[in-house]
Scaffold this motif. Structure first.
Motif, PDB file in Angstrom:
ATOM      1  N   TYR A 441      40.090  47.172  41.364  1.00  0.00           N
ATOM      2  CA  TYR A 441      39.805  47.880  40.118  1.00  0.00           C
ATOM      3  C   TYR A 441      41.089  48.470  39.544  1.00  0.00           C
ATOM      4  N   SER A 445      41.638  47.043  35.874  1.00  0.00           N
ATOM      5  CA  SER A 445      41.328  47.946  34.771  1.00  0.00           C
ATOM      6  C   SER A 445      42.477  48.009  33.758  1.00  0.00           C
ATOM      7  N   GLY A 467      37.913  52.354  41.216  1.00  0.00           N
ATOM      8  CA  GLY A 467      36.910  51.556  41.917  1.00  0.00           C
ATOM      9  C   GLY A 467      35.997  52.418  42.777  1.00  0.00           C
ATOM     10  N   HIS A 528      39.511  43.535  32.159  1.00  0.00           N
ATOM     11  CA  HIS A 528      39.622  44.985  31.946  1.00  0.00           C
ATOM     12  C   HIS A 528      38.526  45.505  31.036  1.00  0.00           C
ATOM     13  N   CYS A 531      35.757  46.439  33.266  1.00  0.00           N
ATOM     14  CA  CYS A 531      36.077  47.721  33.929  1.00  0.00           C
ATOM     15  C   CYS A 531      35.786  48.893  32.995  1.00  0.00           C
ATOM     16  N   LEU A 580      34.054  41.220  39.174  1.00  0.00           N
ATOM     17  CA  LEU A 580      35.427  41.697  39.382  1.00  0.00           C
ATOM     18  C   LEU A 580      35.922  41.325  40.778  1.00  0.00           C
TER      19      LEU A 580
END
Ligand code: ARG
Length: 588
Positions: A441, A445, A467, A528, A531, A580
């Motif tokens: 993450y 992100s 994350g 992203h 995210c 992801l």
């Protein structure tokens, strides 16, 4: 299924049409003033020009035509002619009920599935994986998963680097250390041993020593170049050694990628492309694309619109040796032949951009690909340390991926044990799951093309845009659902009802955007965006959770509705993190 926005568009378009205007003005967007309304339509502003009429008047007529309708609880004209909209709670709930039943929660599979090869990972055989390979693996894996979710046929190829000087270096170093090995006996005609003459740890020590020595010792370097050349010419003993290096390396790489939850459909390598080179070169010469320039064979790839100089694409060096470009071109030939893809996407460090511009232009110009085959390059930025320089070990060396992961695992383990909600025996496993979310993450992100700072403290935090925070939210939902079931509740029954408060409505509105978010993330190859979306959903869920009594709700129907909302939130979040490339534990 249709998206909430599309349904609202339709409603507005109908109203524009009924009022005598072109329906195309009825476009609805998310409000940029959430304090005033949830959605807005600015069509009257655009219509004013076309119809030479005050926007306010048009907006009033349109709103009048909306009249009593099932979708909007509010449709209000504000000066100079915006239409502010709120959606009806029960309409929204009905929409989410449909979404909950949809097998992809509102993501529509593409009507035109494409075959897409993603070239990512790109590790080099016998060299340890370092953090530079991390980004390619993480980003490529995510795009592969998103592509599959939206219905494309996506093939991931690791494209091993196994055809360069590093092979000659290893062979040379081995020859110095163990000249008695049968691989160096030119008179040997028998079968070579099945067992490799080294382990992975030995191999990982051999390569760096050889590399260092070759920089100091010219004779040694020439030996390595010669060994590389002989290998490429197919010298028997060297080919056998090369195969051993490959086998030992690949076994180790697979283990490493498995720990990252990254997997490839194809373990093809640079060497696999070599057989395609002679015919390809012949063809380029024959058709007049390739010409000799100071002994080397090149293809011009510059274009008139270029603002910077794009040098010719080199196909063969003056000594006839092939290059990185040659291998990549031949790999394209191979991929076209084996898979006839609609697109080949390369997820590689952005510093290789020029290389890919040359390769793509050359492939197109010489007709290696079909006219409608897309060649795309997703160049990612550098992962930096807190000092803003490429991420290094504390001692300033190149950080090995394994060590980085071990560090984060340990950090996570400490935090989880401090939290104490997990029994000790699970803590290790849980730490690994959460650590992976922190790493992935933390990377995903950020917009892939940008450099970013790998900040261990921030990435492993349970709070903020991380994350672990997303996982924490999922675990919280799971624990409520578990308690509900333990108390005799069933997850099957129940339908979502109109929201009881603003925080519930905000969460519902966000959930309704899942389909559009995923489809757009794939179109733009932008994990992203997923995210950013799940961070918003997590925040919205946590606000709802703090403001609403869920399990102590007395009205059974209402309680079931909350549970349905939790289920859907959990499904959206878990589906997203799967795209992801990480997952959530049961407890944290
Ligand atoms: N092995 C290369 C490297 O470490 C990356 C390979 C990228 N893919 C490609 N088709 N060139 O730089």
């Amino acid at each position: 299924m249709e998206k909430l926005m599309e349904l609202m568009d339709q409603e507005l378009s109908r109203a524009f049409e009924k009022a005598g205007y072109d329906p195309s003005f009825g476009k609805v967007t998310v409000s940029n003033r959430p304090d005033l309304c949830e959605f807005q339509c600015n069509g009257a502003m655009a219509g004013a020009k076309a119809y030479k009429k005050a926007p306010f008047m048009i907006a009033e007529e349109v709103v009048a035509m909306l009249g009593d309708n099932a979708v909007f609880s509010k449709a209000e004209v504000v000066k100079p002619g915006f239409i502010n909209l709120n959606v009806k709670g029960d309409y929204l709930a009905g929409h989410l009920n449909k979404m909950a039943e949809d097998k992809k929660f509102g993501v529509n599979e593409t009507k035109e599935p494409k075959t897409i090869i993603i070239d990512y990972g790109g590790p080099n055989v016998a060299k340890p994986l370092h953090v530079g390979h991390l980004r390619s693996a993480i980003i490529g894996e995510s795009i592969k998963r998103i592509g599959r979710y939206v219905g494309h046929k996506v093939i991931g190829d690791v494209h091993l680097g196994d055809w360069g000087l590093q092979m000659g270096l290893i062979i040379t170093e081995l020859k110095h250390r163990q000249p008695e090995l049968v691989y160096f006996d030119d008179s040997f005609e028998g079968e070579y041993p099945k067992e490799a003459p080294f382990t992975i740890s030995e191999l990982e020590e051999i390569y760096p020593s050889a590399s260092v020595r070759s920089k100091e010792d010219e004779e040694y370097r020439n030996e390595a170049l010669e060994a590389t050349h002989l290998l490429q010419m197919g010298k028997r003993g060297y080919k056998a050694l090369w195969q051993h290096i490959l086998n030992v390396s690949v076994a180790d790489l697979k283990k490493n990628y498995e720990n990252l939850n990254v997997s490839f459909d194809l373990w093809k390598s640079e060497a696999d492309a070599q057989p395609y080179i002679p015919d390809m070169v012949e063809y380029m010469k024959e058709k007049g694309y390739a010409y000799e320039d100071s002994g080397a064979l090149v293809v011009d790839v510059k274009e008139e619109s270029d603002t910077k100089e794009i040098p010719p694409c080199m196909i063969l060096k003056s000594d006839g040796a092939s290059l990185y470009t040659t291998t990549d071109l031949a790999t394209i030939v191979e991929r076209m032949k084996l898979f006839d893809p609609d697109e080949i996407l390369y997820v590689v460090d952005k510093r290789q951009e020029l290389h890919f511009i040359q390769v793509f232009r050359c492939a197109r110009k010489t007709g290696l690909v079909k006219e409608d085959t897309k060649l795309s390059f997703l160049g990612f930025g550098t992962m930096n340390g807190k000092d803003g320089k490429p991420f290094k070990t504390r001692e300033g060396g190149v950080m090995r991926l394994e060590n980085l992961i071990a560090d984060i695992n340990e950090e996570m383990y400490k935090k989880i044990v401090d939290n104490r909600s997990v029994r000790d025996k699970d803590a290790g496993e849980t730490a690994k799951i959460v650590a992976l979310s922190a790493i992935k993450y933390g990377d995903l992100s950020n917009q892939a093309t940008k450099d970013y700072i790998f900040d261990v403290d921030r990435f492993t935090s349970f709070e903020g845009n991380t994350g672990p925070y997303i996982l924490y939210t999922i675990v919280r939902i799971k624990s409520i659902l578990n308690r509900y079931v333990q108390e005799g509740g069933s997850l099957e029954k129940g339908r979502l009802l109109s929201p009881v408060n603003d925080s519930e409505k905000s969460l519902m509105l966000l959930l309704s955007r899942f389909g559009a978010t995923v489809e757009n993330a794939f179109e733009e190859k932008a994990p992203h965006k997923i995210c950013a979306y799940i961070y918003e959903v997590s925040n919205a869920f946590n606000s709802f959770y703090h403001e609403t009594k869920i399990l102590s709700e007395e009205d059974q129907g209402q309680k079931e509705s909350f549970i349905q909302l939790l289920e859907l939130t959990k499904n959206v979040l878990e589906t997203s993190i799967d795209m992801l490339g990480f997952s959530a534990p049961e407890r944290m």
